[in-house]
Design an enzyme around this catalytic site. Structure first.
Site, PDB file in Angstrom:
ATOM      1  N   HIS A  91      -7.520  -5.088  -1.937  1.00  0.00           N
ATOM      2  CA  HIS A  91      -6.275  -4.394  -1.630  1.00  0.00           C
ATOM      3  C   HIS A  91      -5.407  -5.215  -0.678  1.00  0.00           C
ATOM      4  CE1 HIS A  91      -3.793  -0.817  -1.162  1.00  0.00           C
ATOM      5  NE2 HIS A  91      -3.897  -0.888   0.154  1.00  0.00           N
ATOM      6  N   GLU A 129      -9.653  -2.959  -6.661  1.00  0.00           N
ATOM      7  CA  GLU A 129      -8.910  -1.917  -5.955  1.00  0.00           C
ATOM      8  C   GLU A 129      -9.049  -0.555  -6.628  1.00  0.00           C
ATOM      9  OE1 GLU A 129      -5.085  -2.451  -4.309  1.00  0.00           O
ATOM     10  OE2 GLU A 129      -4.919  -4.516  -5.007  1.00  0.00           O
ATOM     11  N   SER A 173       0.830  -1.197   0.000  1.00  0.00           N
ATOM     12  CA  SER A 173       0.000   0.000   0.000  1.00  0.00           C
ATOM     13  C   SER A 173       0.872   1.257   0.000  1.00  0.00           C
ATOM     14  CB  SER A 173      -0.968  -0.055   1.178  1.00  0.00           C
ATOM     15  OG  SER A 173      -2.005   0.885   1.051  1.00  0.00           O
TER      16      SER A 173
END
Length: 298
Positions: A269, A239, A144
Site C-alpha cells: 500500500h 493490497e 490512500s
C-alpha cells in the site's frame, strides 16, 4: 525490484499486522506519524498557509516553478495523518513536475466524520478557483484515504456546479466503504499494513453510523464518472484495496473517461513512499509526474 530491495522493505515492515487490537485514536495518530517520518522528503520550500478556512502547507520547488497547482490530500484512513505525514509524496511530485502543491489539513474522524473531509477539500478547491486559478491548471492528488478524496471531491465539485480539475492522481486510493472488493479477502494476510478488521474499525470512525451505500462513500461501486478529468490510479498487488482501483477504472472506462490503471506487482500500500529504497517507487512517481505534465501543461 531487486531481491535486496524486497528484503529491505520486508524487514522495515516487519511481519505486518498480527490480528487486530483497537487502540485509542490518539495513539494511532502518534504511531502513524512516527512511521511516516521514516520516509525520505526531497528538498523543497514549505510555508504554512490557509486554504478554504483550513490549515494547509504550500510546497514549492527550489528551482524554477511551472504554472500549475497540485491540491494534495494526505492519507490516514480519514482519521490519521496531516500534510507532514504525506510530505515525502507531495514533495516528490513537486520536485518531479516543477508545480507547486498545496497540501490540505482537512478535518479527521471520529471528531469530524463523513462528510467533513470532503467538505474541507471542496472548500479548498473553491478557494483556489476564487483566487483566479483555472480548473484546468489544478490537479487533485492523494494517497490512500486522500486518494479516495481526489475522486469524491471531484464528485462533490461537479454536483456543486464547479468545473472539474484538470487531472486526478490517486495512490492506492480507498474508494469503497462497503468493503465488497474481492481483494479485501484474497489479499488478507498478504497486505503488510491492513487487516479487514482494522479497516472496519477506522471505517466506523468515518461513517459514524451512516449508510456506506452512497456515491461519496463507495465511488468504486456507485459513482457515475461522466465528465471526469483524466485519471491515474496507481496500486500494488499486495493490497486489500487493490480492487477499489480496478473497479473504479472500469467505471471510468464505462463513462468514456481517460483512465490509466497502473498496477505494480509485489508492492505494498502506497509503495510510492519508498523512494530511494525501491526502484518501483521512483519509477511510479516519475510516471505520475509525466501524467500531470501532459495534462496540466496542455
Amino acid at each position: 525490484m531487486s531481491k535486496e530491495q524486497r528484503e529491505a522493505i520486508a524487514a522495515l515492515l516487519g511481519q505486518g499486522p498480527q490480528g487486530f487490537e483497537p487502540q485509542p485514536v490518539e495513539q494511532m495518530r502518534e504511531n502513524f506519524a512516527r512511521m511516516m517520518a521514516q520516509f525520505t522528503v526531497p528538498q523543497v520550500r514549505t510555508t504554512g498557509t490557509e486554504l478554504g478556512e483550513r490549515p494547509a502547507v504550500l510546497v514549492e520547488p527550489e528551482g524554477e516553478q511551472r504554472p500549475g497547482t497540485i491540491l494534495y490530500f494526505h492519507g490516514g484512513s480519514f482519521s490519521l495523518g496531516s500534510p507532514q505525514t504525506a510530505m515525502g509524496l507531495t514533495a516528490g511530485l513537486v520536485t518531479r513536475t516543477g508545480y507547486r502543491a498545496l497540501s490540505l489539513d482537512y478535518r479527521l474522524a471520529p471528531e469530524h466524520p463523513f462528510p467533513a473531509a470532503i467538505e474541507d477539500c471542496l472548500a479548498a478547491y473553491r478557494a483556489l478557483l476564487d483566487d483566479g486559478a483555472s480548473a484546468q491548471s489544478i490537479a487533485f492528488a492523494g494517497d490512500s484515504a486522500g486518494g479516495g478524496l481526489t475522486v469524491t471531491t471531484t464528485l462533490a465539485a461537479r454536483k456543486a456546479g464547479l468545473p472539474v480539475p484538470g487531472a486526478i492522481v490517486a495512490f492506492s486510493p480507498g474508494l469503497d466503504h462497503t468493503r465488497t472488493g474481492a481483494t479485501m479477502m484474497t489479499k488478507a494476510g498478504i497486505d503488510p499494513f491492513f487487516t479487514p478488521e482494522g479497516m472496519a474499525h477506522t471505517g466506523e470512525m468515518y461513517l459514524a453510523g451512516q449508510n456506506p451505500h452512497q456515491e461519496l462513500l463507495a465511488p468504486a461501486v456507485l459513482a457515475d464518472l461522466t465528465g471526469f478529468p483524466p485519471l491515474l490510479l496507481q496500486v500494488g498487488t499486495n493490497e486489500l484495496l487493490l480492487d477499489d482501483s480496478v473497479r473504479l477504472a472500469q467505471r471510468a472506462r464505462d463513462a468514456e473517461v481517460d483512465v490509466i490503471l497502473d498496477v505494480t506487482a509485489g508492492v505494498p500500500h502506497v509503495f510510492q513512499a519508498f523512494t530511494g529504497q525501491l526502484d518501483e517507487s521512483d519509477q511510479a512517481l516519475a510516471r505520475a509526474a509525466l501524467f500531470l505534465a501532459q495534462r496540466l501543461d496542455a
